[in-house]
Design a protein around this motif. Structure first.
Motif, mmCIF file in Angstrom:
data_model
loop_
_atom_site.group_PDB
_atom_site.id
_atom_site.type_symbol
_atom_site.label_atom_id
_atom_site.label_comp_id
_atom_site.label_asym_id
_atom_site.label_seq_id
_atom_site.Cartn_x
_atom_site.Cartn_y
_atom_site.Cartn_z
ATOM 1 N N GLY A 18 3.217 10.882 10.147
ATOM 2 C CA GLY A 18 2.098 11.820 10.190
ATOM 3 C C GLY A 18 0.779 11.192 10.580
ATOM 4 O O GLY A 18 -0.269 11.820 10.473
ATOM 5 N N GLY A 19 0.810 9.950 11.005
ATOM 6 C CA GLY A 19 -0.400 9.262 11.429
ATOM 7 C C GLY A 19 -0.858 8.252 10.397
ATOM 8 O O GLY A 19 -0.302 8.160 9.290
ATOM 9 N N ALA A 20 -1.875 7.499 10.761
ATOM 10 C CA ALA A 20 -2.342 6.394 9.913
ATOM 11 C C ALA A 20 -2.837 6.858 8.555
ATOM 12 O O ALA A 20 -2.537 6.234 7.532
ATOM 13 N N THR A 21 -3.567 7.964 8.514
ATOM 14 C CA THR A 21 -4.119 8.438 7.245
ATOM 15 C C THR A 21 -3.019 8.866 6.285
ATOM 16 O O THR A 21 -3.005 8.471 5.114
ATOM 17 N N MET A 22 -2.070 9.655 6.780
ATOM 18 C CA MET A 22 -0.980 10.119 5.922
ATOM 19 C C MET A 22 -0.068 8.970 5.504
ATOM 20 O O MET A 22 0.383 8.905 4.355
ATOM 21 N N ALA A 23 0.192 8.047 6.427
ATOM 22 C CA ALA A 23 1.023 6.886 6.104
ATOM 23 C C ALA A 23 0.342 6.034 5.042
ATOM 24 O O ALA A 23 0.986 5.572 4.094
ATOM 25 N N ALA A 24 -0.963 5.822 5.193
ATOM 26 C CA ALA A 24 -1.713 5.026 4.222
ATOM 27 C C ALA A 24 -1.630 5.649 2.833
ATOM 28 O O ALA A 24 -1.408 4.950 1.838
ATOM 29 N N GLU A 25 -1.798 6.960 2.758
ATOM 30 C CA GLU A 25 -1.709 7.646 1.469
ATOM 31 C C GLU A 25 -0.309 7.514 0.878
ATOM 32 O O GLU A 25 -0.155 7.229 -0.310
ATOM 33 N N GLU A 26 0.710 7.706 1.694
ATOM 34 C CA GLU A 26 2.103 7.624 1.242
ATOM 35 C C GLU A 26 2.445 6.225 0.743
ATOM 36 O O GLU A 26 3.177 6.063 -0.232
#
Length: 71
Positions: A18-26
């Motif tokens: 889902g992109g860098a932001t979603m990956a970072a959160e996950e």
């Protein structure tokens, strides 16, 4: 796999998450860390590489270089 190919593989895996932001959160890391992994062509933490591999079906060996035995 060379670093250039690994960069593209990591970038693709992050996009699939889902992109860098979603990956970072996950993954519980900063977006800066995600971009650093892409730039350097390696996910430094084996546990994190396993999580990315499980989520995206990308092989761990494509996310980080193989571990080398201690000398």
């Amino acid at each position: 796999m060379n670093v250039m190919n690994r960069n593209a593989t990591i970038k693709t895996a992050i996009y699939e998450m889902g992109g860098a932001t979603m990956a970072a959160e996950e993954l519980g890391v900063s977006t800066s860390a995600i971009y650093k992994w892409i730039r350097l062509g390696s996910v430094p933490n084996l546990k994190t590489a396993r999580r990315i591999a499980k989520i995206t079906n990308v092989k761990i060996s494509d996310l980080r270089p193989p571990l080398q035995p201690a000398e």
